[in-house]
Design an enzyme around this catalytic site. Structure first.
Site, PDB file in Angstrom:
ATOM      1  CG  HIS A   1      -4.647  -4.432   1.629  1.00 23.00           C
ATOM      2  ND1 HIS A   1      -3.294  -4.494   1.888  1.00 23.00           N
ATOM      3  CD2 HIS A   1      -5.189  -5.513   2.247  1.00 23.00           C
ATOM      4  CE1 HIS A   1      -3.038  -5.549   2.629  1.00 23.00           C
ATOM      5  NE2 HIS A   1      -4.182  -6.193   2.875  1.00 23.00           N
ATOM      6  CB  CYS A  20      -0.943  -0.004   1.200  1.00 22.40           C
ATOM      7  SG  CYS A  20      -2.373  -1.094   0.997  1.00 22.40           S
ATOM      8  CG  HIS A  50      -1.187  -5.396  -1.091  1.00 25.16           C
ATOM      9  ND1 HIS A  50      -1.489  -4.073  -0.764  1.00 25.16           N
ATOM     10  CD2 HIS A  50      -1.566  -5.555  -2.382  1.00 25.16           C
ATOM     11  CE1 HIS A  50      -2.031  -3.472  -1.821  1.00 25.16           C
ATOM     12  NE2 HIS A  50      -2.084  -4.351  -2.827  1.00 25.16           N
ATOM     13  CG  HIS A  64       2.665  -9.883  -4.320  1.00 24.22           C
ATOM     14  ND1 HIS A  64       2.289  -9.942  -2.994  1.00 24.22           N
ATOM     15  CD2 HIS A  64       3.729 -10.703  -4.448  1.00 24.22           C
ATOM     16  CE1 HIS A  64       3.090 -10.768  -2.353  1.00 24.22           C
ATOM     17  NE2 HIS A  64       3.973 -11.254  -3.219  1.00 24.22           N
ATOM     18  CG  ASP A  79      10.908  -9.123  -6.195  1.00 23.33           C
ATOM     19  OD1 ASP A  79       9.827  -9.663  -5.927  1.00 23.33           O
ATOM     20  OD2 ASP A  79      11.874  -9.098  -5.397  1.00 23.33           O
ATOM     21  CG  HIS A 110       6.333 -13.330  -7.551  1.00 19.46           C
ATOM     22  ND1 HIS A 110       7.437 -12.799  -6.929  1.00 19.46           N
ATOM     23  CD2 HIS A 110       5.471 -13.659  -6.564  1.00 19.46           C
ATOM     24  CE1 HIS A 110       7.251 -12.813  -5.620  1.00 19.46           C
ATOM     25  NE2 HIS A 110       6.063 -13.344  -5.359  1.00 19.46           N
ATOM     26  N   GLY A 155       4.674 -19.436   1.301  1.00 20.83           N
ATOM     27  CA  GLY A 155       5.807 -18.519   1.214  1.00 20.83           C
ATOM     28  C   GLY A 155       5.419 -17.077   0.967  1.00 20.83           C
ATOM     29  CG  ASN A 201       4.687 -17.481  -3.308  1.00 25.02           C
ATOM     30  OD1 ASN A 201       4.656 -18.551  -3.906  1.00 25.02           O
ATOM     31  ND2 ASN A 201       5.743 -16.675  -3.322  1.00 25.02           N
TER      32      ASN A 201
HETATM   33  P1  5GP Z   1       6.065 -13.106  -1.624  1.00 19.86           P
HETATM   34  O1  5GP Z   1       7.144 -13.845  -0.890  1.00 19.86           O
HETATM   35  O2  5GP Z   1       5.118 -12.428  -0.645  1.00 19.86           O
HETATM   36  O3  5GP Z   1       5.348 -13.916  -2.661  1.00 19.86           O
HETATM   37  O4  5GP Z   1       6.793 -11.986  -2.453  1.00 19.86           O
HETATM   38  C1  5GP Z   1       7.144 -10.752  -1.929  1.00 19.86           C
HETATM   39  C2  5GP Z   1       8.148 -10.142  -2.882  1.00 19.86           C
HETATM   40  O5  5GP Z   1       8.224  -8.756  -2.619  1.00 19.86           O
HETATM   41  C3  5GP Z   1       9.571 -10.708  -2.722  1.00 19.86           C
HETATM   42  O6  5GP Z   1       9.984 -11.250  -3.967  1.00 19.86           O
HETATM   43  C4  5GP Z   1      10.391  -9.493  -2.303  1.00 19.86           C
HETATM   44  O7  5GP Z   1      11.672  -9.485  -2.890  1.00 19.86           O
HETATM   45  C5  5GP Z   1       9.555  -8.330  -2.769  1.00 19.86           C
HETATM   46  N1  5GP Z   1       9.667  -7.125  -1.963  1.00 19.86           N
HETATM   47  C6  5GP Z   1       9.582  -7.045  -0.604  1.00 19.86           C
HETATM   48  N2  5GP Z   1       9.677  -5.773  -0.210  1.00 19.86           N
HETATM   49  C7  5GP Z   1       9.828  -5.029  -1.341  1.00 19.86           C
HETATM   50  C8  5GP Z   1       9.992  -3.625  -1.578  1.00 19.86           C
HETATM   51  O8  5GP Z   1       9.999  -2.793  -0.665  1.00 19.86           O
HETATM   52  N3  5GP Z   1      10.119  -3.225  -2.881  1.00 19.86           N
HETATM   53  C9  5GP Z   1      10.106  -4.136  -3.916  1.00 19.86           C
HETATM   54  N4  5GP Z   1      10.241  -3.637  -5.167  1.00 19.86           N
HETATM   55  N5  5GP Z   1       9.948  -5.449  -3.728  1.00 19.86           N
HETATM   56  C10 5GP Z   1       9.820  -5.888  -2.454  1.00 19.86           C
HETATM   57 ZN    ZN Z   2      -1.743  -3.310   1.163  1.00 11.07          ZN
END
Ligand code: 5GP
Ligand code: ZN
Length: 112
Positions: free
Chosen positions: A44, A5, A96, A98, A28, A100, A91, A85
């Protein structure tokens, strides 16, 4: 308090690769491949289950369109992976929803 957010609101800097009314896509911070972007709804939702339950389809459709736009903009639309995920056991570290978008290299046939 949610870091995505804050990114959507511009309070935390990010490298944007796509934006429309409903969605942003950013690079990322810790890329796992030559191209690794995150497609993030501007509203969100905790995860994909919450998105399906709480959205009338607007954000879900925008996410799909954004994924295709990002893949084209990054030049990987002939081959890429989309990973979501959902939940801590899978994982998910940022709660929030998202997606990949990962590419720029050849993947093995096995998904995981
Ligand atoms: P998850 O593990 O929740 O599926 O993926 C979270 C992703 O967010 C990870 O790949 C991590 O590298 C990325 N990430 C976490 N914090 C930040 C941030 O502040 N900026 C960016 N650009 N990516 C982030
Ligand atoms: Zn959020």
């Amino acid at each position: 308090m949610c870091i995505f957010c804050d990114i959507v609101e511009g309070k935390i800097p990010s490298t944007k690769v796509y934006e429309d009314e409903y969605v942003i896509a950013i690079r990322d911070l810790n890329p796992q491949a030559p191209v690794h972007d995150l497609v993030i709804p501007k509203k969100h939702f905790d995860n994909i289950v919450d998105l399906a339950a709480a959205d009338d389809g607007t954000y879900s459709a925008a996410v799909i369109d954004a994924i295709a736009e990002v893949a084209k903009a990054e030049g990987i639309d002939e081959g890429f992976r989309v990973i979501n995920n959902c939940g801590a056991d899978a994982g998910q570290s940022v709660m929030h929803v998202h997606f990949h978008v990962i590419g720029g290299r050849k993947f093995e046939e096995k998904i995981i």
